[in-house]
Write an enzyme that holds these catalytic residues in place. Structure first.
Site, PDB file in Angstrom:
ATOM      1  N   GLU A  74       0.835  -1.212   0.000  1.00 58.88           N
ATOM      2  CA  GLU A  74       0.000   0.000   0.000  1.00 58.88           C
ATOM      3  C   GLU A  74       0.867   1.258   0.000  1.00 58.88           C
ATOM      4  O   GLU A  74       0.415   2.352   0.342  1.00 58.88           O
ATOM      5  CB  GLU A  74      -0.941  -0.031   1.208  1.00 58.88           C
ATOM      6  CG  GLU A  74      -1.815  -1.286   1.250  1.00 58.88           C
ATOM      7  CD  GLU A  74      -3.204  -1.128   0.623  1.00 58.88           C
ATOM      8  OE1 GLU A  74      -3.763  -0.028   0.686  1.00 58.88           O
ATOM      9  OE2 GLU A  74      -3.722  -2.127   0.082  1.00 58.88           O
ATOM     10  N   HIS A  86      -4.037   1.533   7.846  1.00 59.03           N
ATOM     11  CA  HIS A  86      -2.663   1.819   7.405  1.00 59.03           C
ATOM     12  C   HIS A  86      -1.894   2.346   8.620  1.00 59.03           C
ATOM     13  O   HIS A  86      -2.498   2.965   9.509  1.00 59.03           O
ATOM     14  CB  HIS A  86      -2.627   2.920   6.333  1.00 59.03           C
ATOM     15  CG  HIS A  86      -3.103   2.500   4.977  1.00 59.03           C
ATOM     16  ND1 HIS A  86      -3.901   3.312   4.192  1.00 59.03           N
ATOM     17  CD2 HIS A  86      -2.880   1.385   4.255  1.00 59.03           C
ATOM     18  CE1 HIS A  86      -4.150   2.698   3.042  1.00 59.03           C
ATOM     19  NE2 HIS A  86      -3.548   1.536   3.059  1.00 59.03           N
ATOM     20  N   ASN A 135     -14.034   9.606   3.502  1.00 57.55           N
ATOM     21  CA  ASN A 135     -13.675   8.332   2.888  1.00 57.55           C
ATOM     22  C   ASN A 135     -12.421   7.762   3.554  1.00 57.55           C
ATOM     23  O   ASN A 135     -11.787   6.845   3.021  1.00 57.55           O
ATOM     24  CB  ASN A 135     -13.429   8.506   1.385  1.00 57.55           C
ATOM     25  CG  ASN A 135     -14.553   7.907   0.544  1.00 57.55           C
ATOM     26  OD1 ASN A 135     -15.261   7.018   1.011  1.00 57.55           O
ATOM     27  ND2 ASN A 135     -14.695   8.377  -0.676  1.00 57.55           N
ATOM     28  N   CYS A 168      -2.679  11.233   3.842  1.00 59.09           N
ATOM     29  CA  CYS A 168      -3.077  10.285   2.785  1.00 59.09           C
ATOM     30  C   CYS A 168      -3.030  10.964   1.428  1.00 59.09           C
ATOM     31  O   CYS A 168      -2.805  10.317   0.409  1.00 59.09           O
ATOM     32  CB  CYS A 168      -4.515   9.811   2.967  1.00 59.09           C
ATOM     33  SG  CYS A 168      -4.822   8.909   4.465  1.00 59.09           S
TER      34      CYS A 168
END
Ligand code: SUG
Length: 447
Positions: free
Chosen positions: A174, A252, A365, A371
Site C-alpha cells: 500500500e 494503514h 472516505n 493520505c
C-alpha cells in the site's frame, strides 16, 4: 534541503460508495452525497497552505473514472453508455469500483527512496499494487505512467512497476502509507541520509493477525520494495502493526504514526512489539531520535481513528522547525486538541506549530492530509530535472481552481455513476489537465 509533496488532485467522480472494508469512515458514509468540486477545492487549499509554509508542492493527476476498460474486461459491451447502464443494473458494485476517485490518496501511490539512501545513487519509486481493495487494484498502471511523466529522467529516477498482485508471492503493498523515512536531524530532504521504517500488517511468521479486517501490507512486500529500491538492510527497520489497532479501523500505519526528520509521533498501540520497535529504531537512527508517544489513556484509539491526528503532515520548514498540518477534526475534539497543545509545549518534542485544514470531503472516505500526499525527498538538482509543470505556485493554483470549477459537479450520488455525461465531463477535464500539467497521453482514453 527541500522535500517535495505531491498531492493527489481529487477526481471528478469523488463519491461515497463504502468500498474499503476495514476503513470505518468509508463504511459510515456509504451512499451519502459527495461534493466533487468542494473536495478538489479543499485539496487545492491544503496545497496552497503547505506551499506557503515553504514546502515544494506539486500535484498528481486523478485517474480516468469510470474506467471503461475495467467494465469491458468483465464482459460488458456496446457503446460506452450501454456499458455503463448495463453495469449499473447488473453489477453496481463493479461500477462503483470502476468509478472511485481513490487515486487522490497518493500516500498509497508508491514507496519513495531518495538517491541519498539508494546504493545506485538514484531515487526509486515503487508503485504500490493495492491488491487488497478491488477498486484500488486498478490504479497501478496509470500511477506508473503519471510518475514517469513527472520524473522522466531515468538517470536520476527509477519508477518501478507494482509488485505482482497474484498469490504466487504474498505481496500486499500500500506504498508510503506504511513507510516512514527518519533522519538524525530535522532535515527531511534529499541531501540528508535516512533510515527506512516499514510497518506491515502480517507476515507468514506472524504469531497474531487481525481477526476482523484485512492486513493490507505484508512483510514480503515491504522487503521486496526495500530491495528494489537498492536500500541496504542496515538502513531498514521492519515491524508489525498492532493487529488490534487494524481491527479497530487503523487500516494503514499512517493512521496511527507519523514521522519526519528525527521525530516519530505515534500512539502506544501502534505496534505489536512496542518496546522492541522503539529499541530497533533508536539503534538504527541513533540517539537523536525523539519518539513522542500518545497513550491510550490520553487519547483512546477511537479518537485517533475519528480525528486522524496521526494522519497529519509533519513537515520541516525552511528554518528547520517542524509544523503539523492536521485535519480540522483534531481541533474540534478537545482530547485530541489537548494532545497537540501538550506536544507543542513539550521542549523535548521538536514541533513548533500546528495548522488545521478542512479536508472533510476526503476524510469522509478515510483520507486525511497525509493520505493525500506522496513525499519525495529531493535535491535542488532533482527539482531541476523533473517535470516542473506539476509544481504549484499562485498562477498554477488559480488555473487549477478555474479548471475544477469548469468541469466538476457540485454534488454526486453513487447512484449517478452511470450517467454518460459524467464520463464525458471527466474525460474532458482530464484531457485538459494533461495539457495543464504537461503529462502527455497517460490515460487509456487518450491512447
Ligand atoms: O484505501 N478510501 C481509501 C483511503 C486511503 C487513505 N490513505 C492512507 N491512509 N494513506 C482506502 O481505504 C474509500 C472509497 C469509497 O469507499 O468510496 C477509499 O478508497
Amino acid at each position: 534541503m527541500p522535500e517535495l509533496n505531491l498531492d493527489g488532485l481529487v477526481g471528478p467522480t469523488h463519491n461515497y460508495a463504502g468500498l474499503s472494508y476495514g476503513n470505518v469512515a468509508s463504511a459510515r458514509n456509504q451512499g451519502a452525497a459527495s461534493a466533487p468540486r468542494g473536495a478538489v477545492l479543499q485539496g487545492l487549499a491544503k496545497m496552497e497552505a503547505v506551499a506557503a509554509l515553504g514546502i515544494v508542492q506539486g500535484v498528481l493527476p486523478p485517474h480516468e473514472r469510470p474506467h471503461l476498460p475495467t467494465l469491458r474486461a468483465r464482459g460488458f459491451s456496446g457503446s460506452d453508455a450501454d456499458v455503463l447502464s448495463k453495469a449499473a443494473k447488473e453489477d453496481p458494485v463493479l461500477l462503483a469500483r470502476a468509478s472511485s476517485a481513490s487515486a487522490m490518496w497518493t500516500a498509497n501511490a508508491a514507496t519513495v527512496v531518495p538517491a541519498a539512501d539508494a546504493s545506485d545513487g538514484r531515487t526509486h519509486l515503487v508503485v504500490a499494487n493495492l491488491r487488497e481493495m478491488a477498486h484500488r487494484a486498478i490504479e497501478p498502471p496509470v500511477t506508473a505512467r503519471a510518475l514517469r511523466a513527472v520524473f522522466p529522467d531515468r538517470a536520476r529516477f527509477e519508477v518501478h512497476e507494482a509488485l505482482p498482485a497474484d498469490t504466487r508471492e504474498d505481496y500486499g503493498d500500500e506504498g508510503a502509507a506504511n513507510h516512514t523515512r527518519l533522519t538524525r536531524s530535522a532535515a527531511s530532504g534529499g541531501e540528508a541520509e535516512g533510515v527506512h521504517f516499514f510497518v506491515y500488517g502480517a507476515s507468514a511468521e506472524s504469531a497474531r493477525r487481525p481477526a476482523k479486517f484485512p492486513a493490507r501490507q505484508t512483510l514480503s512486500a515491504s522487503e521486496r520494495v526495500a530491495d528494489l529500491s537498492m536500500l541496504g538492510r542496515a538502513r531498514c527497520v521492519f515491524t508489525q502493526q498492532n493487529v488490534d489497532a487494524i481491527d479497530a479501523g487503523v487500516f494503514h500505519n499512517d493512521v496511527i504514526a507519523v514521522g519526519n526528520g528525527n521525530l516519530l509521533l505515534c500512539h502506544e498501540l501502534a505496534f505489536e512489539d512496542r518496546e522492541g520497535t522503539h529499541a530497533m529504531l533508536r539503534n538504527t537512527v541513533g540517539p537523536e531520535l525523539v519518539i513522542a508517544e500518545v497513550s491510550a489513556a490520553e487519547m483512546p484509539l477511537e479518537d485517533a481513528v475519528r480525528s486522524y491526528l496521526f494522519n497529519s503532515q509533519l513537515l520541516t520548514l525552511p528554518d528547520a522547525s517542524m509544523a503539523l498540518v492536521a485535519p480540522l477534526e483534531c481541533a474540534e475534539n478537545p482530547r485530541v486538541k489537548a494532545v497537540i497543545d501538550r506536544l507543542l509545549a513539550d521542549p523535548a518534542v521538536p514541533l513548533a506549530r500546528a495548522v488545521f485544514m478542512d479536508v472533510r470531503e476526503s476524510m469522509r472516505n478515510g483520507g486525511g492530509p497525509a493520505c493525500l500526499r506522496l513525499r519525495v525527498p529531493v535535491t535542488e538538482r532533482d527539482l531541476a530535472a523533473m517535470n516542473r509543470a506539476v509544481l504549484v505556485d499562485a498562477e498554477k493554483l488559480s488555473t487549477l481552481r478555474a479548471w475544477a470549477t469548469r468541469f466538476y459537479r457540485e454534488a454526486l450520488l453513487p447512484t449517478e455513476l452511470a450517467d454518460p455525461l459524467l464520463l464525458r465531463e471527466s474525460r474532458d477535464a482530464l484531457d485538459e489537465l494533461t495539457r495543464i500539467l504537461a503529462l502527455g497521453p497517460i490515460y487509456d482514453f487518450q491512447r
